[in-house]
Design a protein around this motif. Structure first.
Motif, PDB file in Angstrom:
ATOM      1  N   ILE A 294     115.408  13.321  52.244  1.00 55.55           N
ATOM      2  CA  ILE A 294     113.889  13.407  51.970  1.00 55.55           C
ATOM      3  C   ILE A 294     113.177  12.587  53.030  1.00 55.55           C
ATOM      4  O   ILE A 294     113.284  11.235  53.303  1.00 55.55           O
ATOM      5  CB  ILE A 294     113.563  12.812  50.574  1.00 55.55           C
ATOM      6  CG1 ILE A 294     114.141  13.619  49.535  1.00 55.55           C
ATOM      7  CG2 ILE A 294     111.848  12.845  50.358  1.00 55.55           C
ATOM      8  CD1 ILE A 294     113.939  13.152  48.192  1.00 55.55           C
TER       9      ILE A 294
ATOM     10  N   GLN B  46     111.705  21.878  53.218  1.00 51.34           N
ATOM     11  CA  GLN B  46     111.459  21.867  51.784  1.00 51.34           C
ATOM     12  C   GLN B  46     110.166  21.006  51.555  1.00 51.34           C
ATOM     13  O   GLN B  46     110.371  20.032  51.563  1.00 51.34           O
ATOM     14  CB  GLN B  46     112.550  21.671  51.067  1.00 51.34           C
ATOM     15  CG  GLN B  46     112.254  22.026  49.473  1.00 51.34           C
ATOM     16  CD  GLN B  46     113.602  21.583  48.618  1.00 51.34           C
ATOM     17  OE1 GLN B  46     114.356  20.932  49.071  1.00 51.34           O
ATOM     18  NE2 GLN B  46     113.431  21.549  47.400  1.00 51.34           N
TER      19      GLN B  46
ATOM     20  N   LEU C 139     107.850  18.672  49.168  1.00 52.78           N
ATOM     21  CA  LEU C 139     107.910  17.917  48.041  1.00 52.78           C
ATOM     22  C   LEU C 139     106.778  17.145  48.138  1.00 52.78           C
ATOM     23  O   LEU C 139     106.105  16.984  48.817  1.00 52.78           O
ATOM     24  CB  LEU C 139     109.359  17.128  48.404  1.00 52.78           C
ATOM     25  CG  LEU C 139     110.547  17.654  48.521  1.00 52.78           C
ATOM     26  CD1 LEU C 139     111.559  16.549  49.081  1.00 52.78           C
ATOM     27  CD2 LEU C 139     111.158  18.121  47.113  1.00 52.78           C
TER      28      LEU C 139
ATOM     29  N   GLN D 192     105.230  12.941  46.602  1.00 51.86           N
ATOM     30  CA  GLN D 192     105.555  11.917  45.633  1.00 51.86           C
ATOM     31  C   GLN D 192     104.497  11.242  45.256  1.00 51.86           C
ATOM     32  O   GLN D 192     103.220  11.120  45.836  1.00 51.86           O
ATOM     33  CB  GLN D 192     106.071  10.713  46.693  1.00 51.86           C
ATOM     34  CG  GLN D 192     106.156   9.325  45.806  1.00 51.86           C
ATOM     35  CD  GLN D 192     106.664   8.237  47.005  1.00 51.86           C
ATOM     36  OE1 GLN D 192     107.928   8.244  47.386  1.00 51.86           O
ATOM     37  NE2 GLN D 192     105.708   7.423  47.194  1.00 51.86           N
TER      38      GLN D 192
ATOM     39  N   VAL E 232     108.813  11.473  42.452  1.00 54.73           N
ATOM     40  CA  VAL E 232     109.042  12.678  43.493  1.00 54.73           C
ATOM     41  C   VAL E 232     109.503  13.997  42.783  1.00 54.73           C
ATOM     42  O   VAL E 232     110.391  13.983  42.045  1.00 54.73           O
ATOM     43  CB  VAL E 232     110.351  12.280  44.536  1.00 54.73           C
ATOM     44  CG1 VAL E 232     110.545  13.541  45.709  1.00 54.73           C
ATOM     45  CG2 VAL E 232     110.168  10.885  45.342  1.00 54.73           C
ATOM     46  N   ARG E 233     108.513  14.983  43.250  1.00 60.27           N
ATOM     47  CA  ARG E 233     108.839  16.319  42.697  1.00 60.27           C
ATOM     48  C   ARG E 233     108.936  17.342  43.673  1.00 60.27           C
ATOM     49  O   ARG E 233     108.425  17.122  44.791  1.00 60.27           O
ATOM     50  CB  ARG E 233     107.435  16.564  41.749  1.00 60.27           C
ATOM     51  CG  ARG E 233     107.150  15.434  40.664  1.00 60.27           C
ATOM     52  CD  ARG E 233     105.970  16.004  39.898  1.00 60.27           C
ATOM     53  NE  ARG E 233     105.555  14.997  39.077  1.00 60.27           N
ATOM     54  CZ  ARG E 233     104.148  14.815  38.732  1.00 60.27           C
ATOM     55  NH1 ARG E 233     103.403  15.296  39.305  1.00 60.27           N
ATOM     56  NH2 ARG E 233     103.993  13.878  37.647  1.00 60.27           N
ATOM     57  N   LYS E 234     109.506  18.420  43.381  1.00 57.63           N
ATOM     58  CA  LYS E 234     109.839  19.383  44.233  1.00 57.63           C
ATOM     59  C   LYS E 234     108.325  20.156  44.511  1.00 57.63           C
ATOM     60  O   LYS E 234     107.548  20.466  43.658  1.00 57.63           O
ATOM     61  CB  LYS E 234     110.843  20.529  43.744  1.00 57.63           C
ATOM     62  CG  LYS E 234     112.206  19.937  43.849  1.00 57.63           C
ATOM     63  CD  LYS E 234     113.128  20.895  43.559  1.00 57.63           C
ATOM     64  CE  LYS E 234     114.567  20.300  43.753  1.00 57.63           C
ATOM     65  NZ  LYS E 234     115.614  21.197  43.316  1.00 57.63           N
TER      66      LYS E 234
END
Length: 581
Positions: A402, A466, A468, A470, A480-482
């Motif tokens: 990340i 990808q 993401l 926070q 932290v999320r996708k």
């Protein structure tokens, strides 16, 4: 399934044939999922009855805590003190000074043996670990150094894949007189001091604040009675109790005092601030709008100065005591869904002097307006995808790493300079080598494009990572999320008789309580506001208010709550002013 049963039998020979059949049933559904650890390791998880029962790393099988609660003697077990669990759950390994040495001696293990870790007073394991040294080496080292490498704990992400149940209470095997004597001593102590209660919960480490409160009260009562006999007749019992209570408070560590303050504010808020109609209530709103207002003058709640470190851990403790129930109604957003106001601890709590129940009730009505809302800090992040691994592996990153936008930018710049890809004739362009070609160009572009502008290079890179994000709520740890965060969605819907209603979704993602927003809007615009389930979702809710209220919503969200406009969708649907018919 047959191969799995054979592998389990080989890995855990202590299991009988009946237990093995019960553990890996023939007909029940058995699911296999693949997850990745923070280190990027691929882990295979076997699920039965919606609970993970085994996980496999590099072809080695390990039981989960759910399995060990059913078969507590499956692995050799070592005990630790309850406060240590919080450290293990945070990712720490178990050091030998934290291991309790039983009078009957340790089980004999070799280096690399798989072991269970339980808490003193309860045989239910709370962690799975590998011994880093043999029993003899532990004793020879004087019980110093790292004893166990922890793989999995109660309350970690693997545990969250299951039903999130709590460890059962399994009585320890009392095999020697020393342990029996200690148990008798404890009973004798409880008989003498009924005001002090000791718990053998697996979450005893987060009960320290409550325990210290009870100890303080008990101490105040007992010592107060002694001083009544010694003091002069002119001194009252109230003065003696107050003086002793102050001494007891001063003798505690700052952490114990903060634990006690959190317990006091928690019970005060439940008793005087929260009503059944407020549920479900966001945990962040409960802390910000209710507990903070119950804090005595001159004191301040700071979860990081307590033994809990996280507010979620504190609420887990209270949930374990069955005072309340917390659920994750939205991903990463927890709410209090149930409170037991008849719980003995809630009923026994006395509101401190200086707080009247009348003023508390009045405060609860205007609390939502008086309390300052802090907009969450939202930071976009990027995860390294499979296709982008060749570009990032030179900088030591792997799949799933990340990174922030600035880190991605620096990595790309360093890669270009290290590989001398800056165009010599025009430094605004970068030459595309084989790795950049594979990672950033579509197949149709690979034969046509040989140079890219710096801005184009960076934007292409960010697009192929990808997404993401926070989110950091006030007074809480970052989450932290996708994916990209969903904006607050405002829409106008048509109802019967050509009436319009304003619908607001996704408030919870920004730490806003939908019920609180509905109440404030209803008062501001003098229109009916309701909370309804989001269509197609079981747990999410939306605010619905009569009329087109986007002007009022925009003022509240942008000016009062200070939310950035980019996180609000639908403000353009506001009615145009000056065109009334």
């Amino acid at each position: 399934r047959r191969k799995l049963r054979t592998d389990v039998a080989a890995a855990f020979p202590n299991l009988s044939a009946e237990q093995l059949t019960e553990f890996i049933p023939n007909k029940e559904e058995l699911n296999v999922i693949k997850i990745y650890s923070h280190k990027g390791e691929a882990i295979t998880v076997y699920m039965n009855n919606r609970n993970p029962i085994l996980f496999e790393i590099e072809k080695a099988l390990y039981p989960t805590v759910y399995t060990l609660w059913v078969y507590p003697d499956l692995l050799p077990a070592f005990s630790t003190w309850p406060p240590v669990l919080q450290k293990l759950a945070g990712g720490a390994d178990l050091m030998l000074p934290g291991v309790v040495v039983p009078s009957s001696g340790f089980p004999q293990v070799e280096r690399g043996t798989l072991c269970a870790v339980n808490l003193l007073g309860n045989r239910a394991p709370v962690a799975v670990a590998v011994a880093t040294m043999s029993t003899a080496e532990m004793l020879a080292a004087g019980m110093k150094g790292k004893g166990f490498a922890v793989l999995h704990t109660y309350t970690d992400h693997l545990w969250e894949y299951g039903d999130k149940s709590y460890p059962p209470t399994l009585a320890p095997l009392v095999t020697d007189s020393a342990e029996k004597e200690s148990a008798e001593d404890e009973e004798e102590m409880e008989g003498k001091e009924p005001a002090v209660s000791f718990s053998t919960d697996p979450l005893q480490h987060v009960d320290m604040g409550d325990l210290s409160l009870k100890e303080r009260d008990g101490c105040a009562v007992l010592m107060g009675k002694e001083e009544l006999g010694e003091n002069r007749a002119a001194e009252t019992a109230e003065d003696a109790n107050t003086e002793v209570q102050q001494e007891a408070e001063d003798s505690r560590t700052p952490q114990e005092q903060m634990d006690a303050l959190f317990n006091q504010c928690f019970f005060h808020a439940l008793k005087c601030k929260v009503k059944k109609s407020d549920l479900p209530l966001l945990t962040s709103t409960f802390l910000r709008s209710h507990m903070f207002s119950c804090c005595p003058a001159g004191q301040q709640l700071d979860i990081k100065k307590s033994s809990y470190k996280k507010f979620s851990k504190f609420l887990q403790c209270m949930q374990h005591q069955k005072i309340l129930q917390v659920k994750e109604l939205n991903k990463g957003v927890e709410s209090i869904v149930e409170v037991d106001w008849k719980h003995p601890d809630v009923k026994a709590f006395a509101v401190p002097e200086g707080f009247s129940s009348a003023s508390a009730a009045q405060d609860s009505k205007s609390e939502d307006r008086e309390q300052v809302y802090h907009a969450p800090e939202i930071i976009p992040l990027y995860g390294v995808s499979t296709k982008m691994i060749p570009l990032f592996q030179e900088s030591g990153h792997r799949k799933g790493s990340i990174l922030s936008g600035s880190e991605v930018r620096n990595i790309i710049i360093n890669y270009v300079k290290t590989n001398e890809l800056v165009d010599e004739t025009n430094k605004n362009f970068v030459k595309v080598n084989a790795i950049l070609c594979d990672c950033l160009l579509d197949k149709s572009e690979q034969d046509e494009i040989s140079n890219l502008k710096w801005d184009d290079l960076l934007s292409r890179c960010l697009e192929r990572l990808q997404p993401l994000h926070q989110v950091t709520f006030f007074g809480q740890e970052p989450i932290v999320r996708k994916g990209n965060i969903e904006p607050i969605d405002i829409t106008i819907a048509q109802r019967s008789s050509n009436k319009k209603v304003t619908i607001i979704k996704n408030l919870e993602l920004y730490g806003l309580d939908p019920q609180c927003v509905a109440n404030i809007l209803q008062q501001k615009v003098q229109a009916s506001a309701t909370i309804t389930p989001v269509p197609g979702s079981k747990d999410r809710v939306q605010v619905q208010i009569q009329g087109n209220q986007i002007h009022h919503l925009a003022k509240m969200l942008l000016e009062e709550y200070q939310l950035p406009r980019k996180y609000i969708q639908g403000l353009e649907k506001a009615p145009k002013l000056g065109r009334k018919k």
